[in-house]
Design an enzyme around this catalytic site. Structure first.
Site, mmCIF file in Angstrom:
data_model
loop_
_atom_site.group_PDB
_atom_site.id
_atom_site.type_symbol
_atom_site.label_atom_id
_atom_site.label_comp_id
_atom_site.label_asym_id
_atom_site.label_seq_id
_atom_site.Cartn_x
_atom_site.Cartn_y
_atom_site.Cartn_z
ATOM 1 N N GLY A 19 -5.573 -2.667 1.584
ATOM 2 C CA GLY A 19 -4.261 -2.435 0.979
ATOM 3 C C GLY A 19 -3.656 -3.740 0.494
ATOM 4 O O GLY A 19 -4.202 -4.823 0.754
ATOM 5 N N SER A 21 -1.199 -6.978 -0.002
ATOM 6 C CA SER A 21 -0.596 -7.933 0.920
ATOM 7 C C SER A 21 0.809 -7.435 1.283
ATOM 8 O O SER A 21 1.567 -7.004 0.409
ATOM 9 C CB SER A 21 -0.504 -9.310 0.231
ATOM 10 O OG SER A 21 0.055 -10.254 1.115
ATOM 11 N N ALA A 23 1.376 -4.792 3.103
ATOM 12 C CA ALA A 23 1.388 -3.340 3.350
ATOM 13 C C ALA A 23 1.460 -3.033 4.851
ATOM 14 O O ALA A 23 1.948 -1.980 5.257
ATOM 15 C CB ALA A 23 0.163 -2.686 2.731
ATOM 16 N N LYS A 25 -1.384 -4.207 7.159
ATOM 17 C CA LYS A 25 -2.742 -4.188 7.741
ATOM 18 C C LYS A 25 -2.820 -5.027 9.020
ATOM 19 O O LYS A 25 -3.289 -4.554 10.056
ATOM 20 C CB LYS A 25 -3.776 -4.728 6.717
ATOM 21 C CG LYS A 25 -3.811 -3.959 5.412
ATOM 22 C CD LYS A 25 -4.826 -4.545 4.435
ATOM 23 C CE LYS A 25 -4.531 -5.975 3.995
ATOM 24 N NZ LYS A 25 -3.244 -6.149 3.291
ATOM 25 N N SER A 93 -9.388 -6.417 0.299
ATOM 26 C CA SER A 93 -10.590 -5.800 -0.311
ATOM 27 C C SER A 93 -10.213 -4.890 -1.480
ATOM 28 O O SER A 93 -10.330 -3.665 -1.373
ATOM 29 C CB SER A 93 -11.432 -5.069 0.740
ATOM 30 O OG SER A 93 -10.677 -4.347 1.684
#
Ligand code: ADP
Length: 189
Positions: A19, A21, A23, A25, A93
């Site tokens: 996802g 930056s 978001a 993670k 990614s």
């Protein structure tokens, strides 16, 4: 951790959080890992930002370097998985092909988790000050601003953090993990 689908499969597996930056993670990966570790479970986080300071230092943000970044991370994830760990990877990614490469390297028990948030929300959060740098032109090839993000077409799980608390998003991730993965436990000694 229960595996309601197939209780006989091997422990461990890979949750691949992708996802933009900001978001969420890293936040969700570390919180889930902590929760599992508190039970004595084998769990590890592979965080893209941290890996770029060591194993992946020297790689930039060109498509080729991003792919190499993913490849190395997936290879490490596969090694941990083979030892029975729940591996929680947190990497932007951005390309579908990169995530497919990771899936191929890891093999079974690989789950793509799209952690999403509106770009405007990510930009407002800007936990690392990167959007500000990208907008001012001092950070090149920043995903979502100057470099594309390909939204996963069929993620195994999608978590939209825009309008949710961390606790709510964590519980979505945890519920999914417990339904799909078997947790191995540390043995003393
Ligand atoms: P990423 O690793 O995707 O770049 P981070 O986890 O570093 O993102 O940053 C996400 C930011 O958003 C943190 O400051 C976190 O506190 C905040 N946040 C707000 N709501 C949520 C949510 N529901 N889930 C995860 N993070 C959230």
């Amino acid at each position: 951790m229960q595996n309601t689908n197939n209780p006989t499969h091997a422990p461990g597996g890979v949750l691949w959080l992708t996802g933009l930056s900001g978001a969420g993670k890293t936040t969700l990966a570390t919180a889930l890992k902590q929760r599992l570790a508190n039970e004595g479970g084998l769990a590890v986080v592979l965080d893209g930002d941290i890996l770029r300071t060591g194993l992946n230092a020297g790689l930039g943000f060109s498509p080729a370097d991003r792919q190499e970044n993913v490849r190395r991370t997936a290879e490490v994830a596969a090694l941990f998985k083979a030892e029975g760990f729940v591996v929680i990877c947190a990497l932007i990614s951005p390309a579908a092909a990169q995530r497919q490469l990771a899936r191929t390297i890891v093999g079974e028990r690989f789950f793509e988790v799209h952690v999403s948030s509106d770009l405007s929300v990510c930009e407002r959060r800007d936990p690392k000050g990167l959007y500000a740098k990208a907008r001012s032109g001092t950070l090149a090839e920043f995903t979502g601003v100057a470099s594309p993000y390909e939204v996963p077409a069929m993620p195994d799980l999608a978590i939209d953090t825009s309008g949710s608390t961390i606790a709510q998003s964590l519980s979505e991730l945890e519920r999914f993990a417990r339904s799909r993965l078997r947790l191995a436990y540390r043995t003393p000694g």
